[in-house]
Scaffold this motif. Sequence first.
Motif, PDB file in Angstrom:
ATOM      1  N   UNK A   1       0.852  -1.350   0.050  1.00  9.41           N
ATOM      2  CA  UNK A   1      -0.081   0.023   0.075  1.00  9.41           C
ATOM      3  C   UNK A   1       0.862   1.193  -0.044  1.00  9.41           C
ATOM      4  N   UNK A   2       0.706   2.137  -0.963  1.00  2.51           N
ATOM      5  CA  UNK A   2       1.629   3.517  -1.071  1.00  2.51           C
ATOM      6  C   UNK A   2       0.497   4.449  -1.119  1.00  2.51           C
ATOM      7  N   UNK A   3       1.180   5.468  -0.445  1.00  2.00           N
ATOM      8  CA  UNK A   3       0.289   6.709  -0.209  1.00  2.00           C
ATOM      9  C   UNK A   3       1.334   7.808  -1.012  1.00  2.00           C
TER      10      UNK A   3
ATOM     11  N   UNK B   1       4.533  12.607  -5.189  1.00  2.28           N
ATOM     12  CA  UNK B   1       5.627  12.282  -4.211  1.00  2.28           C
ATOM     13  C   UNK B   1       5.143  11.025  -3.323  1.00  2.28           C
ATOM     14  N   UNK B   2       6.179  10.002  -3.704  1.00  2.00           N
ATOM     15  CA  UNK B   2       5.791   8.858  -2.254  1.00  2.00           C
ATOM     16  C   UNK B   2       6.041   9.537  -0.911  1.00  2.00           C
ATOM     17  N   UNK B   3       4.998   9.287  -0.302  1.00  2.00           N
ATOM     18  CA  UNK B   3       4.982   9.775   1.275  1.00  2.00           C
ATOM     19  C   UNK B   3       5.248   8.667   2.088  1.00  2.00           C
ATOM     20  N   UNK B   4       4.243   7.445   2.196  1.00  2.00           N
ATOM     21  CA  UNK B   4       4.396   6.474   2.855  1.00  2.00           C
ATOM     22  C   UNK B   4       4.115   5.050   2.095  1.00  2.00           C
TER      23      UNK B   4
ATOM     24  N   UNK C   1      -1.332   8.263   6.242  1.00  2.00           N
ATOM     25  CA  UNK C   1      -1.850   9.469   5.226  1.00  2.00           C
ATOM     26  C   UNK C   1      -1.201  10.760   6.006  1.00  2.00           C
ATOM     27  N   UNK C   2      -0.786  11.497   5.085  1.00  3.60           N
ATOM     28  CA  UNK C   2      -0.188  12.721   5.750  1.00  3.60           C
ATOM     29  C   UNK C   2      -1.399  13.733   6.269  1.00  3.60           C
TER      30      UNK C   2
ATOM     31  N   UNK D   1      -4.109   7.147  -2.930  1.00  5.44           N
ATOM     32  CA  UNK D   1      -3.516   5.847  -2.532  1.00  5.44           C
ATOM     33  C   UNK D   1      -3.327   5.033  -3.623  1.00  5.44           C
ATOM     34  N   UNK D   2      -2.392   3.877  -3.525  1.00  4.61           N
ATOM     35  CA  UNK D   2      -2.314   2.968  -4.648  1.00  4.61           C
ATOM     36  C   UNK D   2      -1.877   1.727  -3.944  1.00  4.61           C
TER      37      UNK D   2
END
Length: 140
Positions: free
Chosen positions: A27-29, A34-37, A46-47, A72-73
């Motif tokens: 899971x990517x945010x 820009x990739x945050x987490x 989540x930011x 989110x991806x």
Amino acid sequence: MKSFFTKILAFFLAATIFFSTSSFTVDMHFCCNKLVDMALLGKAKVCQDKELEKDSTTKQCTSIQEKDCCSNQTLVKTGDDTIKKVNTQLESEDIFFLRTFFYTYLNLFEGLEANIVPFKHYRPPLLSKDLQVLNEIYLI
């Protein structure tokens, strides 16, 4: 040395089977592209209410409050279930073969109780003439 390489090969084959049959989720945010987490086992964080810096490449995204700024991806890798299950049921032909094989293999190395010589009481024929001298065959 051969045993060492065999163990290494067996480990890598077992690891390959394990990773090819397992499934996982990433899971990517992203905020402003820009990739945050990124999280492997759970949800990505989540930011929260932070103002993002202005980026020269993305002018449409200036703050978190804007719509479509964060996304989110999720990447899902499903396991492979096409591995054939092992059939543990033995059929009558297999049991007959195994019985025969073990019987012959075990009896292969058994020795005889007594040393039996089949020609022990055999009397060779009597020769009336010496054939070697008659045919002039001499050992040198």
